[in-house]
Design an enzyme around this catalytic site. Structure first.
Site, PDB file in Angstrom:
ATOM      1  N   ARG A 281      47.530 -53.690  15.286  1.00 32.18           N
ATOM      2  CA  ARG A 281      48.602 -54.205  16.219  1.00 32.18           C
ATOM      3  C   ARG A 281      49.723 -54.445  15.276  1.00 32.18           C
ATOM      4  NH1 ARG A 281      46.924 -58.253  19.467  1.00 32.18           N
ATOM      5  NH2 ARG A 281      44.862 -58.356  18.816  1.00 32.18           N
ATOM      6  N   TYR A 321      42.752 -62.133  27.248  1.00 37.85           N
ATOM      7  CA  TYR A 321      43.055 -63.288  26.015  1.00 37.85           C
ATOM      8  C   TYR A 321      43.884 -64.193  26.701  1.00 37.85           C
ATOM      9  CZ  TYR A 321      41.604 -58.965  23.382  1.00 37.85           C
ATOM     10  OH  TYR A 321      41.068 -57.787  23.008  1.00 37.85           O
ATOM     11  N   CYS A 347      44.230 -57.256  42.966  1.00 37.98           N
ATOM     12  CA  CYS A 347      43.564 -58.351  43.716  1.00 37.98           C
ATOM     13  C   CYS A 347      42.770 -58.957  42.930  1.00 37.98           C
ATOM     14  CB  CYS A 347      42.622 -57.589  44.963  1.00 37.98           C
ATOM     15  SG  CYS A 347      43.782 -56.366  46.024  1.00 37.98           S
TER      16      CYS A 347
HETATM   17  C1  LIG Z   1      40.237 -53.515  15.384  1.00 42.62           C
HETATM   18  C2  LIG Z   1      39.786 -53.030  14.334  1.00 42.62           C
HETATM   19  C3  LIG Z   1      41.154 -52.932  13.279  1.00 42.62           C
HETATM   20  C4  LIG Z   1      42.375 -53.311  13.415  1.00 42.62           C
HETATM   21  O1  LIG Z   1      42.726 -54.468  13.918  1.00 42.62           O
HETATM   22  P1  LIG Z   1      44.265 -54.943  14.165  1.00 42.62           P
HETATM   23  O2  LIG Z   1      44.160 -56.609  14.478  1.00 42.62           O
HETATM   24  O3  LIG Z   1      44.861 -54.286  15.165  1.00 42.62           O
HETATM   25  O4  LIG Z   1      44.996 -54.830  12.944  1.00 42.62           O
HETATM   26  C5  LIG Z   1      40.696 -52.759  11.744  1.00 42.62           C
HETATM   27  N1  LIG Z   1      39.426 -52.557  11.575  1.00 42.62           N
HETATM   28  C6  LIG Z   1      38.384 -52.608  12.379  1.00 42.62           C
HETATM   29  C7  LIG Z   1      37.148 -52.359  11.887  1.00 42.62           C
HETATM   30  C8  LIG Z   1      38.802 -52.845  13.678  1.00 42.62           C
HETATM   31  O5  LIG Z   1      37.466 -53.024  14.299  1.00 42.62           O
END
Ligand SMILES: *Cc1c(COP(=O)(O)O)cnc(C)c1O
Length: 419
Positions: A281, A321, A347
């Site tokens: 993210r 969320y 919908c």
């Molecule tokens: C989803 C995930 C991430 C990334 O998470 P972010 O919040 O997008 O940084 C990193 N490592 C693992 C194991 C994940 O499942």
């Protein structure tokens, strides 16, 4: 010019991403459309990666946040590896040219064919989440006559104070194993010929803005590394996961990656490990927007609805969320505002992009950008309501190009038995 997010700004009342007016993209490619900025991806990757320069490290981009091959390629050119959670993601990362030695593979439910694929391609390590998986990995290693490099994903039992659905490091979550169990697993692995313990892994959750949770987790895991080392198990990689949050509102504070580094780097230095990080993210989130058009303006006595052509199938975070996404018109309007609900065409009553939001007065045909849509946007899109998924566009300077086409009606039924 004041930037709203890096590379995103108004100029002569038009919303620009890098040097491209987003209206040009909407007019050429239609809506809804995902748009990413190469410059913004670079900005966020470097802001993150450089914060850890004091220690030897690899920033493995979490492919599940944005899996487009061209996005992965942009990040690979900056030195990124890949954090993957399925064979499909490993395939994508390799297709983007990412070095297998920079790919890690996590997930609670890996199948045998996925472990085989990962091991055959020579990835850096498998982040193992259970005893059953460890035994299966040994079996796969034996079949391929290759020792399988692995880390155990420990669950440090800390509370990252984020949304419960994206909180993964509490004992009650399905992820990882407790320290006691992990110790047993590392000891067991010593007796299994086809396993090679190379690291330890944790990932406590997502959208975390209180970095003290990272320190708490890292300290616990560091203690654990010292303990297993005392049993002669050498750990080279300290994988601290992802999870650093972004600001979904332009006026909110962004936690600098440096603050996260200050929590983790001293711990890693002391252990003398190679640090792995798995941001998703943080790199892609504010490097992308979703363009949409107002289809109808519906007025009730008390309420105004802006009905737009993007829905929760295009951006599921909204419904999943109850997420906040900032919305801006592509043509700046400063005068009158109205409190309105922005809703999609799906919908479902939950198909809400913004609830009781103060927005400019809009009319049918107006174009909008839904911000912070670069991560967990397209990757979570579905065909619900038989809607073809939007295209993805990449901006580079004053140019833009489609890096994934809009799906066509035919794509919706291409795998079905037709009459
Ligand atoms: C989803 C995930 C991430 C990334 O998470 P972010 O919040 O997008 O940084 C990193 N490592 C693992 C194991 C994940 O499942």
């Amino acid at each position: 010019m004041k930037e709203i997010f890096p590379k995103l700004y108004y100029k002569s009342k038009e919303l620009f991403f890098e040097d491209v007016p987003l209206k040009d993209v909407a007019e050429r490619e239609g809506t809804p459309t995902y748009v990413y900025s190469k410059g913004a991806l670079q900005y966020w990757f470097e802001e993150f990666d450089s914060a850890f320069n004091e220690v030897s490290h690899t920033t493995c981009f979490a492919v599940k946040s944005n899996s487009n091959i061209q996005v992965l390629k942009v990040l690979r050119e900056l030195g990124a590896g890949a954090d993957t959670v399925s064979v499909g993601e490993i395939f994508r990362a390799l297709t983007a040219g990412i070095d297998p030695k920079k790919i890690v593979f996590a997930g609670v439910g890996k199948r045998e064919d996925e472990l085989t694929y990962a091991l055959e391609r020579g990835i850096l390590m498998v982040n193992v989440e259970s005893e059953g998986e460890l035994l299966l990995l040994n079996k796969v290693g034996e079949k391929l006559k290759r020792r399988a490099p692995f880390a155990i994903r420990v669950n440090p039992d800390v509370n990252p104070k984020t949304h419960p659905y994206i909180s993964t490091g509490l004992k009650s979550a399905k992820f990882g194993v407790t320290f006691d169990r992990a110790l047993e697993l590392y000891k067991k692995a010593k007796e299994l010929r086809w396993l090679n313990p190379v690291g330890v892994h944790f990932h406590i959750g997502s959208q975390i803005t209180d970095v003290s949770a990272f320190r708490e987790a890292a300290e616990k895991v560091a203690e654990f590394v010292k303990e297993i080392r005392s049993f002669g198990i050498e750990i080279e990689y300290f994988d601290a996961g992802g999870g650093l949050g972004i600001n979904y509102h332009p006026d909110e504070r962004v936690v600098p990656a440096k603050e996260l580094a200050e929590e983790i780097v001293p711990i890693v230095k002391e252990l003398d490990c190679h640090l792995i990080l798995e941001p998703g993210r943080r790199i892609a989130g504010n490097a992308g927007v979703l363009l949409t058009r107002v289809l109808y303006v519906k007025k009730r006595e008390e309420k105004t609805f802006y009905i737009v052509d993007a829905g929760m199938n295009d951006l599921s975070r909204l419904a999943l969320y109850n997420a906040y996404h900032h919305i801006l018109p592509l043509e700046e309007k400063k005068e009158e505002t109205v409190v309105a609900d922005v809703v999609g065409p799906i919908c479902e009553t939950g198909d809400i992009l913004a609830k009781e939001r103060e927005l400019p007065v809009l009319k049918e045909g107006d174009l909008l950008a839904i911000l912070s849509a670069g991560a967990y946007g397209f990757t979570m899109a579905s065909n619900y309501n038989s809607r073809p998924r939007p295209p993805e566009v990449l901006i580079d300077g004053d140019k833009f190009r489609v890096i994934r086409e809009r799906e066509k009606l035919g794509d919706l039924i291409s795998r079905e038995e037709v009459l």
